[in-house]
Design an enzyme around this catalytic site. Structure first.
Site, PDB file in Angstrom:
ATOM      1  N   LYS A   1       0.727   4.074  -3.321  1.00  0.00           N
ATOM      2  CA  LYS A   1       0.598   5.790  -2.805  1.00  0.00           C
ATOM      3  C   LYS A   1       1.747   6.640  -2.542  1.00  0.00           C
ATOM      4  O   LYS A   1       2.101   7.591  -3.532  1.00  0.00           O
ATOM      5  CB  LYS A   1       0.125   5.728  -1.426  1.00  0.00           C
TER       6      LYS A   1
ATOM      7  N   TYR B   1       1.297  -0.960  -0.368  1.00  0.00           N
ATOM      8  CA  TYR B   1       0.043   0.412  -0.261  1.00  0.00           C
ATOM      9  C   TYR B   1       0.192   1.294   0.259  1.00  0.00           C
ATOM     10  O   TYR B   1       0.585   2.424  -1.169  1.00  0.00           O
ATOM     11  CB  TYR B   1      -1.126  -0.053   0.943  1.00  0.00           C
TER      12      TYR B   1
HETATM   13  N1  LIG Z   1     -10.423   5.483   4.330  1.00  0.00           N
HETATM   14  C1  LIG Z   1      -9.231   6.078   4.400  1.00  0.00           C
HETATM   15  O1  LIG Z   1      -8.963   5.977   5.948  1.00  0.00           O
HETATM   16  C2  LIG Z   1      -7.907   6.441   3.192  1.00  0.00           C
HETATM   17  C3  LIG Z   1      -6.826   6.734   3.654  1.00  0.00           C
HETATM   18  C4  LIG Z   1      -6.304   7.357   2.872  1.00  0.00           C
HETATM   19  C5  LIG Z   1      -6.509   7.371   1.584  1.00  0.00           C
HETATM   20  N2  LIG Z   1      -7.779   6.665   1.316  1.00  0.00           N
HETATM   21  C6  LIG Z   1      -7.893   6.328  -0.056  1.00  0.00           C
HETATM   22  O2  LIG Z   1      -8.879   7.269  -0.651  1.00  0.00           O
HETATM   23  C7  LIG Z   1      -9.101   5.998  -2.130  1.00  0.00           C
HETATM   24  C8  LIG Z   1     -10.444   5.569  -1.345  1.00  0.00           C
HETATM   25  O3  LIG Z   1     -10.844   4.665  -0.469  1.00  0.00           O
HETATM   26  P1  LIG Z   1     -12.293   5.161   0.347  1.00  0.00           P
HETATM   27  O4  LIG Z   1     -11.714   5.262   1.795  1.00  0.00           O
HETATM   28  O5  LIG Z   1     -13.045   5.632  -0.280  1.00  0.00           O
HETATM   29  O6  LIG Z   1     -13.014   3.371   0.436  1.00  0.00           O
HETATM   30  P2  LIG Z   1     -13.685   2.746  -0.053  1.00  0.00           P
HETATM   31  O7  LIG Z   1     -13.244   0.792   0.067  1.00  0.00           O
HETATM   32  O8  LIG Z   1     -14.802   2.959   0.809  1.00  0.00           O
HETATM   33  O9  LIG Z   1     -13.882   2.873  -1.645  1.00  0.00           O
HETATM   34  C9  LIG Z   1     -12.371   2.713  -2.531  1.00  0.00           C
HETATM   35  C10 LIG Z   1     -13.713   2.054  -3.996  1.00  0.00           C
HETATM   36  O10 LIG Z   1     -12.613   1.713  -5.125  1.00  0.00           O
HETATM   37  C11 LIG Z   1     -13.316   0.737  -5.814  1.00  0.00           C
HETATM   38  N3  LIG Z   1     -12.278  -0.375  -6.386  1.00  0.00           N
HETATM   39  C12 LIG Z   1     -11.506  -1.256  -5.607  1.00  0.00           C
HETATM   40  N4  LIG Z   1     -10.711  -2.145  -6.755  1.00  0.00           N
HETATM   41  C13 LIG Z   1     -11.228  -1.784  -8.172  1.00  0.00           C
HETATM   42  C14 LIG Z   1     -11.023  -1.406  -9.108  1.00  0.00           C
HETATM   43  N5  LIG Z   1     -10.134  -2.002  -9.735  1.00  0.00           N
HETATM   44  N6  LIG Z   1     -11.603  -0.156 -10.335  1.00  0.00           N
HETATM   45  C15 LIG Z   1     -12.527   0.492  -9.510  1.00  0.00           C
HETATM   46  N7  LIG Z   1     -13.233   0.495  -8.906  1.00  0.00           N
HETATM   47  C16 LIG Z   1     -12.163  -0.445  -7.620  1.00  0.00           C
HETATM   48  C17 LIG Z   1     -13.797  -0.390  -4.926  1.00  0.00           C
HETATM   49  O11 LIG Z   1     -14.881  -0.319  -5.467  1.00  0.00           O
HETATM   50  C18 LIG Z   1     -15.341   0.885  -3.312  1.00  0.00           C
HETATM   51  O12 LIG Z   1     -15.921   0.997  -4.323  1.00  0.00           O
HETATM   52  C19 LIG Z   1      -8.727   4.724  -2.184  1.00  0.00           C
HETATM   53  O13 LIG Z   1      -7.808   5.271  -2.528  1.00  0.00           O
HETATM   54  C20 LIG Z   1      -7.994   4.501  -0.782  1.00  0.00           C
HETATM   55  O14 LIG Z   1      -6.366   4.515  -0.669  1.00  0.00           O
HETATM   56  C21 LIG Z   1      -8.358   6.037   2.127  1.00  0.00           C
END
Ligand SMILES: NC(=O)c1ccc[n+]([C@@H]2O[C@H](COP(=O)([O-])OP(=O)(O)OC[C@H]3O[C@@H](n4cnc5c(N)ncnc54)[C@H](O)[C@@H]3O)[C@@H](O)[C@H]2O)c1
Length: 250
Positions: free
Chosen positions: A158, A154
Protein backbone atom coordinates in the site's frame (compact mmCIF):
# COMPACT_ATOMS: atom_id res chain seq x y z
CA UNK A 1 -26.25 14.32 -8.61
CA UNK A 2 -25.34 13.28 -12.13
CA UNK A 3 -21.60 13.93 -12.04
CA UNK A 4 -20.91 10.87 -14.21
CA UNK A 5 -23.56 11.27 -16.89
CA UNK A 6 -22.12 10.02 -20.23
CA UNK A 7 -19.03 8.65 -18.43
CA UNK A 8 -17.73 5.11 -18.26
CA UNK A 9 -16.02 3.78 -15.14
CA UNK A 10 -14.03 0.56 -14.77
CA UNK A 11 -13.92 -0.72 -11.19
CA UNK A 12 -11.72 -3.58 -9.98
CA UNK A 13 -12.61 -5.53 -6.84
CA UNK A 14 -16.26 -4.77 -7.57
CA UNK A 15 -17.64 -8.06 -6.22
CA UNK A 16 -17.53 -6.94 -2.59
CA UNK A 17 -17.08 -4.20 -0.03
CA UNK A 18 -15.62 -0.89 -1.18
CA UNK A 19 -15.49 -1.92 -4.85
CA UNK A 20 -19.18 -2.79 -4.90
CA UNK A 21 -20.09 0.40 -3.01
CA UNK A 22 -18.05 2.42 -5.51
CA UNK A 23 -19.74 0.74 -8.48
CA UNK A 24 -23.14 1.44 -6.92
CA UNK A 25 -22.24 5.08 -6.21
CA UNK A 26 -20.85 5.84 -9.67
CA UNK A 27 -23.79 4.10 -11.35
CA UNK A 28 -26.23 6.06 -9.18
CA UNK A 29 -24.52 9.24 -10.40
CA UNK A 30 -25.02 8.29 -14.03
CA UNK A 31 -21.88 6.34 -14.97
CA UNK A 32 -21.95 3.20 -17.05
CA UNK A 33 -19.96 0.87 -14.82
CA UNK A 34 -17.73 -1.98 -15.97
CA UNK A 35 -17.19 -4.18 -12.91
CA UNK A 36 -14.37 -6.70 -12.60
CA UNK A 37 -13.22 -9.15 -9.94
CA UNK A 38 -12.00 -12.74 -9.51
CA UNK A 39 -15.18 -13.53 -7.55
CA UNK A 40 -17.88 -14.23 -10.15
CA UNK A 41 -20.63 -14.92 -7.61
CA UNK A 42 -20.05 -11.57 -5.93
CA UNK A 43 -19.88 -9.84 -9.31
CA UNK A 44 -23.30 -11.23 -10.24
CA UNK A 45 -24.69 -9.85 -6.96
CA UNK A 46 -23.20 -6.42 -7.70
CA UNK A 47 -24.76 -6.44 -11.18
CA UNK A 48 -28.15 -7.40 -9.74
CA UNK A 49 -28.04 -4.62 -7.13
CA UNK A 50 -27.07 -1.95 -9.67
CA UNK A 51 -29.68 -3.05 -12.24
CA UNK A 52 -32.33 -3.05 -9.53
CA UNK A 53 -31.42 0.59 -8.85
CA UNK A 54 -31.74 1.39 -12.57
CA UNK A 55 -28.00 1.61 -13.29
CA UNK A 56 -26.11 0.54 -16.41
CA UNK A 57 -23.59 -2.18 -15.62
CA UNK A 58 -21.53 -4.93 -17.22
CA UNK A 59 -19.28 -7.35 -15.34
CA UNK A 60 -16.35 -9.55 -16.29
CA UNK A 61 -13.86 -11.78 -14.48
CA UNK A 62 -10.37 -10.26 -14.22
CA UNK A 63 -7.34 -11.14 -12.11
CA UNK A 64 -5.55 -7.78 -11.86
CA UNK A 65 -2.25 -9.44 -11.00
CA UNK A 66 -2.04 -10.69 -14.59
CA UNK A 67 -1.08 -8.02 -17.15
CA UNK A 68 -2.82 -9.92 -19.96
CA UNK A 69 -6.09 -9.88 -17.94
CA UNK A 70 -5.69 -6.18 -17.18
CA UNK A 71 -5.30 -5.37 -20.89
CA UNK A 72 -8.20 -7.66 -21.84
CA UNK A 73 -10.42 -6.06 -19.24
CA UNK A 74 -9.79 -2.53 -20.55
CA UNK A 75 -10.35 -3.71 -24.13
CA UNK A 76 -13.64 -5.38 -23.13
CA UNK A 77 -14.77 -2.18 -21.44
CA UNK A 78 -13.98 -0.19 -24.60
CA UNK A 79 -15.73 -2.79 -26.78
CA UNK A 80 -18.77 -2.78 -24.53
CA UNK A 81 -19.21 0.89 -23.63
CA UNK A 82 -17.05 2.61 -26.28
CA UNK A 83 -14.90 4.70 -23.90
CA UNK A 84 -13.22 4.86 -20.53
CA UNK A 85 -13.28 7.94 -18.27
CA UNK A 86 -12.62 6.60 -14.78
CA UNK A 87 -10.45 3.76 -13.49
CA UNK A 88 -11.01 2.82 -9.83
CA UNK A 89 -8.39 0.31 -8.68
CA UNK A 90 -9.97 -1.24 -5.62
CA UNK A 91 -9.11 -4.96 -5.73
CA UNK A 92 -6.89 -5.95 -2.83
CA UNK A 93 -5.81 -8.72 -0.48
CA UNK A 94 -4.26 -8.71 2.97
CA UNK A 95 -4.28 -10.08 6.49
CA UNK A 96 -2.45 -9.86 9.77
CA UNK A 97 0.41 -12.32 10.08
CA UNK A 98 3.61 -12.54 12.05
CA UNK A 99 6.40 -11.46 9.74
CA UNK A 100 8.38 -14.61 10.50
CA UNK A 101 5.45 -16.71 9.19
CA UNK A 102 5.05 -14.94 5.84
CA UNK A 103 5.75 -17.35 3.00
CA UNK A 104 7.42 -16.32 -0.25
CA UNK A 105 4.11 -17.11 -2.00
CA UNK A 106 2.09 -14.88 0.32
CA UNK A 107 4.57 -12.00 0.04
CA UNK A 108 4.55 -12.27 -3.77
CA UNK A 109 0.75 -12.58 -3.99
CA UNK A 110 0.15 -9.52 -1.80
CA UNK A 111 2.51 -7.38 -3.88
CA UNK A 112 1.17 -8.88 -7.13
CA UNK A 113 -2.49 -8.02 -6.44
CA UNK A 114 -2.22 -4.76 -4.51
CA UNK A 115 0.74 -3.07 -6.18
CA UNK A 116 1.51 -4.76 -9.51
CA UNK A 117 -2.21 -5.18 -10.22
CA UNK A 118 -2.79 -1.46 -9.71
CA UNK A 119 0.12 -0.67 -12.03
CA UNK A 120 -1.00 -3.15 -14.73
CA UNK A 121 -4.51 -1.67 -14.72
CA UNK A 122 -3.19 1.91 -14.90
CA UNK A 123 -0.83 1.04 -17.74
CA UNK A 124 -3.56 -0.75 -19.68
CA UNK A 125 -6.12 2.04 -19.16
CA UNK A 126 -3.96 5.12 -19.69
CA UNK A 127 -4.20 5.31 -23.51
CA UNK A 128 -8.01 5.34 -23.30
CA UNK A 129 -8.00 7.73 -20.32
CA UNK A 130 -5.70 10.12 -22.19
CA UNK A 131 -8.24 10.22 -25.03
CA UNK A 132 -10.94 11.45 -22.61
CA UNK A 133 -8.92 13.41 -20.00
CA UNK A 134 -10.00 10.80 -17.49
CA UNK A 135 -9.15 10.07 -13.88
CA UNK A 136 -7.63 7.23 -11.88
CA UNK A 137 -8.43 6.60 -8.22
CA UNK A 138 -6.28 4.00 -6.47
CA UNK A 139 -7.13 2.30 -3.18
CA UNK A 140 -4.22 2.54 -0.78
CA UNK A 141 -4.69 2.30 3.01
CA UNK A 142 -3.74 3.94 6.28
CA UNK A 143 -1.29 1.00 6.31
CA UNK A 144 0.42 2.64 3.34
CA UNK A 145 1.13 5.77 5.40
CA UNK A 146 2.03 4.56 8.89
CA UNK A 147 3.62 1.44 10.33
CA UNK A 148 1.16 -1.35 11.08
CA UNK A 149 2.34 -4.44 12.97
CA UNK A 150 1.88 -7.92 11.50
CA UNK A 151 1.34 -6.40 8.07
CA UNK A 152 4.77 -6.27 6.39
CA UNK A 153 3.63 -7.27 2.89
CA UNK A 154 0.37 -5.32 3.11
CA UNK A 155 2.08 -2.12 4.33
CA UNK A 156 4.78 -2.45 1.67
CA UNK A 157 2.19 -2.94 -1.08
CA UNK A 158 0.00 0.00 0.00
CA UNK A 159 2.98 2.31 0.53
CA UNK A 160 3.85 1.38 -3.04
CA UNK A 161 0.35 2.32 -4.21
CA UNK A 162 0.74 5.78 -2.62
CA UNK A 163 4.04 6.39 -4.42
CA UNK A 164 2.78 4.87 -7.69
CA UNK A 165 -0.13 7.33 -7.50
CA UNK A 166 2.20 10.30 -7.02
CA UNK A 167 4.56 9.19 -9.80
CA UNK A 168 1.72 8.86 -12.32
CA UNK A 169 0.12 12.12 -11.16
CA UNK A 170 3.27 14.04 -12.06
CA UNK A 171 3.91 12.19 -15.32
CA UNK A 172 0.41 12.75 -16.71
CA UNK A 173 -0.46 16.13 -15.12
CA UNK A 174 0.06 18.09 -18.34
CA UNK A 175 -1.77 15.52 -20.44
CA UNK A 176 -5.10 15.81 -18.65
CA UNK A 177 -5.26 12.59 -16.63
CA UNK A 178 -5.46 13.01 -12.84
CA UNK A 179 -4.29 10.25 -10.48
CA UNK A 180 -5.26 10.26 -6.80
CA UNK A 181 -5.58 7.70 -4.03
CA UNK A 182 -7.73 7.05 -0.99
CA UNK A 183 -6.37 5.70 2.29
CA UNK A 184 -9.14 4.07 4.31
CA UNK A 185 -8.78 3.07 7.94
CA UNK A 186 -11.08 0.33 9.28
CA UNK A 187 -14.00 -0.14 6.89
CA UNK A 188 -16.80 -2.58 7.58
CA UNK A 189 -16.30 -5.16 4.78
CA UNK A 190 -15.52 -8.90 4.59
CA UNK A 191 -11.85 -7.89 4.22
CA UNK A 192 -11.52 -7.21 7.96
CA UNK A 193 -12.05 -10.90 8.73
CA UNK A 194 -8.42 -11.43 7.70
CA UNK A 195 -7.27 -8.70 10.05
CA UNK A 196 -7.72 -10.64 13.29
CA UNK A 197 -4.66 -10.43 15.52
CA UNK A 198 -2.52 -13.55 15.06
CA UNK A 199 -1.82 -15.80 18.08
CA UNK A 200 0.64 -14.16 20.42
CA UNK A 201 0.14 -10.67 18.95
CA UNK A 202 0.72 -7.60 21.14
CA UNK A 203 -2.70 -5.96 20.78
CA UNK A 204 -1.53 -2.46 21.71
CA UNK A 205 0.76 -2.50 18.67
CA UNK A 206 -2.38 -2.81 16.54
CA UNK A 207 -4.60 -0.34 18.40
CA UNK A 208 -1.94 2.26 19.25
CA UNK A 209 -3.23 5.07 17.02
CA UNK A 210 -6.94 4.41 16.92
CA UNK A 211 -9.13 7.41 17.94
CA UNK A 212 -12.55 5.79 17.53
CA UNK A 213 -13.79 2.20 17.56
CA UNK A 214 -16.48 2.59 14.92
CA UNK A 215 -15.80 1.13 11.50
CA UNK A 216 -16.95 3.23 8.57
CA UNK A 217 -19.34 1.79 5.97
CA UNK A 218 -17.88 1.11 2.48
CA UNK A 219 -20.15 3.86 1.11
CA UNK A 220 -18.00 6.42 2.99
CA UNK A 221 -14.99 5.40 0.90
CA UNK A 222 -17.07 5.22 -2.28
CA UNK A 223 -18.06 8.87 -1.73
CA UNK A 224 -14.37 9.86 -1.60
CA UNK A 225 -13.62 7.87 -4.76
CA UNK A 226 -16.56 9.51 -6.53
CA UNK A 227 -15.36 13.00 -5.57
CA UNK A 228 -11.78 12.37 -6.74
CA UNK A 229 -13.01 10.83 -10.00
CA UNK A 230 -15.42 13.70 -10.70
CA UNK A 231 -14.85 17.03 -12.43
CA UNK A 232 -15.38 18.72 -9.06
CA UNK A 233 -11.86 17.50 -8.25
CA UNK A 234 -10.48 18.99 -11.49
CA UNK A 235 -7.63 20.67 -9.60
CA UNK A 236 -6.92 17.70 -7.30
CA UNK A 237 -4.02 15.60 -8.55
CA UNK A 238 -1.60 13.34 -6.69
CA UNK A 239 -3.69 13.66 -3.53
CA UNK A 240 -3.66 11.08 -0.77
CA UNK A 241 -7.09 11.33 0.87
CA UNK A 242 -7.51 9.58 4.22
CA UNK A 243 -10.93 8.21 5.16
CA UNK A 244 -9.97 6.86 8.56
CA UNK A 245 -11.70 8.87 11.34
CA UNK A 246 -8.40 10.53 12.18
CA UNK A 247 -6.20 7.45 12.49
CA UNK A 248 -3.45 9.09 10.45
CA UNK A 249 -3.02 12.70 11.50
CA UNK A 250 0.47 13.92 10.79
N1 LIG B 1 -11.81 -2.84 4.64
C1 LIG B 1 -10.85 -2.07 5.15
O1 LIG B 1 -10.81 -1.81 6.36
C2 LIG B 1 -9.81 -1.47 4.25
C3 LIG B 1 -8.93 -0.54 4.80
C4 LIG B 1 -7.94 0.03 4.00
C5 LIG B 1 -7.85 -0.32 2.67
N2 LIG B 1 -8.71 -1.24 2.16
C6 LIG B 1 -8.53 -1.59 0.75
O2 LIG B 1 -9.74 -1.42 0.07
C7 LIG B 1 -9.79 -2.32 -1.04
C8 LIG B 1 -11.12 -3.06 -1.02
O3 LIG B 1 -11.19 -3.78 0.18
P1 LIG B 1 -12.58 -4.25 0.82
O4 LIG B 1 -12.51 -3.89 2.23
O5 LIG B 1 -13.71 -3.82 -0.01
O6 LIG B 1 -12.36 -5.84 0.73
P2 LIG B 1 -13.24 -7.00 0.09
O7 LIG B 1 -12.53 -8.25 0.46
O8 LIG B 1 -14.65 -6.83 0.47
O9 LIG B 1 -13.05 -6.71 -1.47
C9 LIG B 1 -11.85 -6.94 -2.13
C10 LIG B 1 -12.18 -7.48 -3.51
O10 LIG B 1 -10.96 -7.64 -4.25
C11 LIG B 1 -11.12 -8.85 -5.01
N3 LIG B 1 -9.83 -9.37 -5.44
C12 LIG B 1 -8.89 -10.00 -4.68
N4 LIG B 1 -7.87 -10.38 -5.46
C13 LIG B 1 -8.14 -9.99 -6.71
C14 LIG B 1 -7.47 -10.09 -7.95
N5 LIG B 1 -6.28 -10.71 -8.05
N6 LIG B 1 -8.05 -9.55 -9.05
C15 LIG B 1 -9.25 -8.95 -8.97
N7 LIG B 1 -9.95 -8.83 -7.82
C16 LIG B 1 -9.40 -9.35 -6.71
C17 LIG B 1 -11.84 -9.80 -4.06
O11 LIG B 1 -12.41 -10.91 -4.75
C18 LIG B 1 -12.86 -8.88 -3.44
O12 LIG B 1 -14.07 -8.87 -4.15
C19 LIG B 1 -8.57 -3.22 -0.91
O13 LIG B 1 -7.56 -2.75 -1.79
C20 LIG B 1 -8.13 -3.03 0.52
O14 LIG B 1 -6.74 -3.21 0.69
C21 LIG B 1 -9.69 -1.83 2.90
Amino acid sequence: MERFRDKVALITGAASGIGRATAERLAAEGAKVFCTDVNEVGLAETVAVIREQGGVVHAEWCDVSRPDCARQSVQSCLDHFGALDVLANIAGVGRFQHTLDVSVEEWNRTLAVNLSGTFFMCQAALPALLDRCGAIVNMASSAGLIGQAYSAAYCASKGGVVQLTKALAVEFARRGVRVNCVCPGGIDTPFLAGFRPPAGAEIDLITRLKLVDEKAPPAAVAAAVAYLASDEARYVNGAVLSVDAGLVIS
